[in-house]
Enzyme design. Sequence first.
Site, PDB file in Angstrom:
ATOM      1  N   CYS A  37      13.149   0.179  12.981  1.00  0.00           N
ATOM      2  CA  CYS A  37      12.666  -1.165  13.264  1.00  0.00           C
ATOM      3  C   CYS A  37      13.585  -2.136  12.536  1.00  0.00           C
ATOM      4  O   CYS A  37      13.854  -1.965  11.344  1.00  0.00           O
ATOM      5  CB  CYS A  37      11.230  -1.355  12.767  1.00  0.00           C
ATOM      6  SG  CYS A  37      10.656  -3.059  12.939  1.00  0.00           S
TER       7      CYS A  37
ATOM      8  N   SER B  36      16.222  -3.149  -7.344  1.00  0.00           N
ATOM      9  CA  SER B  36      16.465  -2.579  -6.017  1.00  0.00           C
ATOM     10  C   SER B  36      17.891  -2.787  -5.512  1.00  0.00           C
ATOM     11  O   SER B  36      18.301  -2.155  -4.547  1.00  0.00           O
ATOM     12  CB  SER B  36      15.465  -3.161  -5.013  1.00  0.00           C
ATOM     13  OG  SER B  36      15.496  -4.561  -5.093  1.00  0.00           O
TER      14      SER B  36
ATOM     15  N   ASN C 104      -1.722   3.009   4.999  1.00  0.00           N
ATOM     16  CA  ASN C 104      -0.636   2.078   4.707  1.00  0.00           C
ATOM     17  C   ASN C 104      -0.173   1.542   6.041  1.00  0.00           C
ATOM     18  O   ASN C 104       0.146   2.328   6.938  1.00  0.00           O
ATOM     19  CB  ASN C 104       0.505   2.829   4.006  1.00  0.00           C
ATOM     20  CG  ASN C 104       1.774   2.002   3.880  1.00  0.00           C
ATOM     21  OD1 ASN C 104       2.862   2.524   3.991  1.00  0.00           O
ATOM     22  ND2 ASN C 104       1.630   0.713   3.661  1.00  0.00           N
ATOM     23  N   GLY C 105      -0.141   0.218   6.187  1.00  0.00           N
ATOM     24  CA  GLY C 105       0.370  -0.342   7.433  1.00  0.00           C
ATOM     25  C   GLY C 105      -0.451  -1.502   7.927  1.00  0.00           C
ATOM     26  O   GLY C 105      -1.166  -2.152   7.155  1.00  0.00           O
TER      27      GLY C 105
ATOM     28  N   GLY D  60       1.984  -0.983  -4.506  1.00  0.00           N
ATOM     29  CA  GLY D  60       0.753  -1.756  -4.571  1.00  0.00           C
ATOM     30  C   GLY D  60       0.203  -1.769  -5.972  1.00  0.00           C
ATOM     31  O   GLY D  60       0.035  -0.703  -6.573  1.00  0.00           O
TER      32      GLY D  60
ATOM     33  N   TYR E  40      15.101  -1.920   0.539  1.00  0.00           N
ATOM     34  CA  TYR E  40      14.448  -2.542  -0.606  1.00  0.00           C
ATOM     35  C   TYR E  40      13.154  -1.878  -1.077  1.00  0.00           C
ATOM     36  O   TYR E  40      12.937  -1.719  -2.276  1.00  0.00           O
ATOM     37  CB  TYR E  40      14.185  -4.013  -0.248  1.00  0.00           C
ATOM     38  CG  TYR E  40      13.218  -4.741  -1.133  1.00  0.00           C
ATOM     39  CD1 TYR E  40      13.497  -4.919  -2.483  1.00  0.00           C
ATOM     40  CD2 TYR E  40      12.039  -5.266  -0.623  1.00  0.00           C
ATOM     41  CE1 TYR E  40      12.611  -5.595  -3.303  1.00  0.00           C
ATOM     42  CE2 TYR E  40      11.150  -5.947  -1.432  1.00  0.00           C
ATOM     43  CZ  TYR E  40      11.435  -6.104  -2.771  1.00  0.00           C
ATOM     44  OH  TYR E  40      10.572  -6.760  -3.566  1.00  0.00           O
TER      45      TYR E  40
ATOM     46  N   CYS F  18      10.877   1.642   9.479  1.00  0.00           N
ATOM     47  CA  CYS F  18      11.182   0.326   8.889  1.00  0.00           C
ATOM     48  C   CYS F  18      12.512   0.358   8.126  1.00  0.00           C
ATOM     49  O   CYS F  18      12.653   1.091   7.142  1.00  0.00           O
ATOM     50  CB  CYS F  18      10.052  -0.038   7.937  1.00  0.00           C
ATOM     51  SG  CYS F  18      10.384  -1.447   6.876  1.00  0.00           S
TER      52      CYS F  18
ATOM     53  N   CYS G  28       0.797  -1.212   0.000  1.00  0.00           N
ATOM     54  CA  CYS G  28       0.000   0.000   0.000  1.00  0.00           C
ATOM     55  C   CYS G  28       0.837   1.273   0.000  1.00  0.00           C
ATOM     56  O   CYS G  28       1.911   1.329   0.580  1.00  0.00           O
ATOM     57  CB  CYS G  28      -0.984   0.092   1.151  1.00  0.00           C
ATOM     58  SG  CYS G  28      -2.119  -1.286   1.178  1.00  0.00           S
TER      59      CYS G  28
ATOM     60  N   CYS H 224       7.040 -10.005   9.450  1.00  0.00           N
ATOM     61  CA  CYS H 224       6.712  -8.596   9.711  1.00  0.00           C
ATOM     62  C   CYS H 224       5.222  -8.475  10.047  1.00  0.00           C
ATOM     63  O   CYS H 224       4.379  -9.004   9.334  1.00  0.00           O
ATOM     64  CB  CYS H 224       7.025  -7.747   8.484  1.00  0.00           C
ATOM     65  SG  CYS H 224       6.563  -6.013   8.719  1.00  0.00           S
TER      66      CYS H 224
ATOM     67  N   CYS I 197      12.606  -7.853  11.754  1.00  0.00           N
ATOM     68  CA  CYS I 197      12.717  -9.039  10.888  1.00  0.00           C
ATOM     69  C   CYS I 197      14.136  -9.609  10.925  1.00  0.00           C
ATOM     70  O   CYS I 197      14.353 -10.743  10.503  1.00  0.00           O
ATOM     71  CB  CYS I 197      12.257  -8.735   9.469  1.00  0.00           C
ATOM     72  SG  CYS I 197      12.858  -7.198   8.817  1.00  0.00           S
TER      73      CYS I 197
ATOM     74  N   ASP J  24      22.468  -8.726  -3.884  1.00  0.00           N
ATOM     75  CA  ASP J  24      21.006  -8.700  -3.772  1.00  0.00           C
ATOM     76  C   ASP J  24      20.642  -8.059  -2.437  1.00  0.00           C
ATOM     77  O   ASP J  24      21.475  -7.978  -1.535  1.00  0.00           O
ATOM     78  CB  ASP J  24      20.422 -10.114  -3.894  1.00  0.00           C
ATOM     79  CG  ASP J  24      18.971 -10.084  -4.376  1.00  0.00           C
ATOM     80  OD1 ASP J  24      18.381  -8.984  -4.477  1.00  0.00           O
ATOM     81  OD2 ASP J  24      18.417 -11.164  -4.640  1.00  0.00           O
ATOM     82  N   ASP J  25      19.386  -7.589  -2.331  1.00  0.00           N
ATOM     83  CA  ASP J  25      19.018  -6.858  -1.113  1.00  0.00           C
ATOM     84  C   ASP J  25      18.578  -7.755   0.022  1.00  0.00           C
ATOM     85  O   ASP J  25      18.647  -7.365   1.187  1.00  0.00           O
ATOM     86  CB  ASP J  25      17.925  -5.825  -1.429  1.00  0.00           C
ATOM     87  CG  ASP J  25      16.799  -6.437  -2.216  1.00  0.00           C
ATOM     88  OD1 ASP J  25      16.094  -7.300  -1.690  1.00  0.00           O
ATOM     89  OD2 ASP J  25      16.649  -6.075  -3.406  1.00  0.00           O
TER      90      ASP J  25
HETATM   91  S1  SF4 Z   1       9.734  -6.093  10.772  1.00  0.00           S
HETATM   92 FE1  SF4 Z   1      11.193  -5.638   9.084  1.00  0.00          FE
HETATM   93  S2  SF4 Z   1       9.891  -5.233   7.289  1.00  0.00           S
HETATM   94 FE2  SF4 Z   1       8.582  -5.076   9.118  1.00  0.00          FE
HETATM   95  S3  SF4 Z   1       8.598  -2.911   9.685  1.00  0.00           S
HETATM   96 FE3  SF4 Z   1      10.209  -3.904  10.871  1.00  0.00          FE
HETATM   97  S4  SF4 Z   1      12.051  -3.669   9.579  1.00  0.00           S
HETATM   98 FE4  SF4 Z   1      10.288  -3.261   8.278  1.00  0.00          FE
END
Ligand code: SF4
Length: 497
Positions: A474, A320, A137-138, A63, A279, A273, A37, A419, A477, A382-383
């Site tokens: 964040c 990317s 978005n989210g 999106g 990416y 994020c 999104c 995520c 992941c 690669d990312d």
């Molecule tokens: S968990 Fe990873 S993909 Fe999700 S918001 Fe956090 S950093 Fe971004």
Amino acid sequence: MSDEIKTSQAQALWTGRFYNDGINSHDGLFDKLREECGVFGVFGHPDAASLSYYGLHALQHRGQESAGICVTDGSGFNYHRDMGLVKEVFNNDILGTLVGSSAIAHVRYSTAGESKLANAQPLIFKYRGGDLAIATNGNLTNAAEIKHDLERQGSIFQTTSDTEVVAHLIARSQHDDIVLAVKEALLKVDGAYAFLFQTKDKLIAARDPHGLRPFVMGRLGNAYLFASETCAFDAVGGTYYRDVEPGELLVLDIARGSMTEDRFAPIQRRAICAMEYIYFARPDSDIDAINIHSARKRMGRQLALEAFVDADIVTGVPDSSISAAIGYAEQTGIPYELGLIKNRYTGRTFIQPSQELREQGVKMKLSAVRSIVAGKRVVMIDDSIVRGTTSLRIVNLLREAGATEVHVRISSPPFMNPCYYGIDTPDRKELIAAQKSIEEIRQAINADSLHFLSKEGLLGSIGRPNVELNRGHCTACFDNSYPTRITEESEVGCGCD
Ligand code: SF4
């Protein structure tokens, strides 16, 4: 890849009207993470709908399943939403009906196999205060809990979207003032979001207290713009003004023609994020005044410092990873070459291909350039690696084209946790880095060597000051440290689904 996963990916691409064959990195065949999104808003411009169209076009990478615009002239709503790309959903005739100076707009990616027009945003609601349009978005991590409570109290939901949960909270508020009702609703939800709310006389923008999802404000003359990424401002001739702050609530009043800066919550642990920088976001966008292309180049340079390998050429997986590959090449002095080329014109097809043809389709979309890579030791940047299937395919493409060695370098740490903040990720058991050691992943993707960028290297490369936990990002992941409460009912992915 198991047959089950192949089948679910095939279904995910088939919307019932077309096979979303994808021309960019958000492509089931390539097993990449999917952003889900993008939002765009305009306040105080007579061509709000046309600006929204071009803004959404610039956000199309966020999106591709549905698009929508809701416009108001101060008396009522004009809106249009449908399944498809922005250029498929809108034409001049439709845009001509969307008269008004204030607009909110949305592009959405669905993880679902079926066509879900009901979930296409902006979602429009009628409540006692009049019409309400919402685009977001989210993902809300306590949406399921709130929804169960509301259903027990008699609420009926039309969609499966988190957005409708917020609409119910607003409708049930004791406050008649929409601003107070929105504040009250947002204080009840947890998660990651950039919200645009619209009534016939107000546009309200709000960002979650951690600032997990990007959300920026721009100007075009006297008009205000809002977007998930700054590239949307460039597309309409606008300029970046500032980021919407975490916990901030901006209220734009049509009658007064002015904006009030307010907030609904204090800033909590700041946590933008990190994957947006790695990416998701477009390279020409800036997040928190940090350019994405430049940040990715620094990631590539840092990757070279952490994991140099002697080779003949460096190549990046388009699109990317190209910035990081350029950075790796600059740092090592190994020439950057276009060893991999993406075919940009595969687009959508109305024919759903067999699995065999889909496998062949990979080669239609990405080619290794034989004359560049044959006889060469290749560093492939690669990312990220999700399931590992993409990396294996690309390494094999390079080997089939004659590369003598393929060394894989990833410009992010191993992706080990799902995520909950708006990104469609597979279950932890499908994430190869959660299941295998780095040496086992190397073997699985058929690489001569494999290295991931360290978390410290990543955060230093993005370049935000080292004054907050994870430099204000964040990184859940990678490190399983989620900035908000995650419960058993929290759902992975995107709240628009
Ligand atoms: S968990 Fe990873 S993909 Fe999700 S918001 Fe956090 S950093 Fe971004």
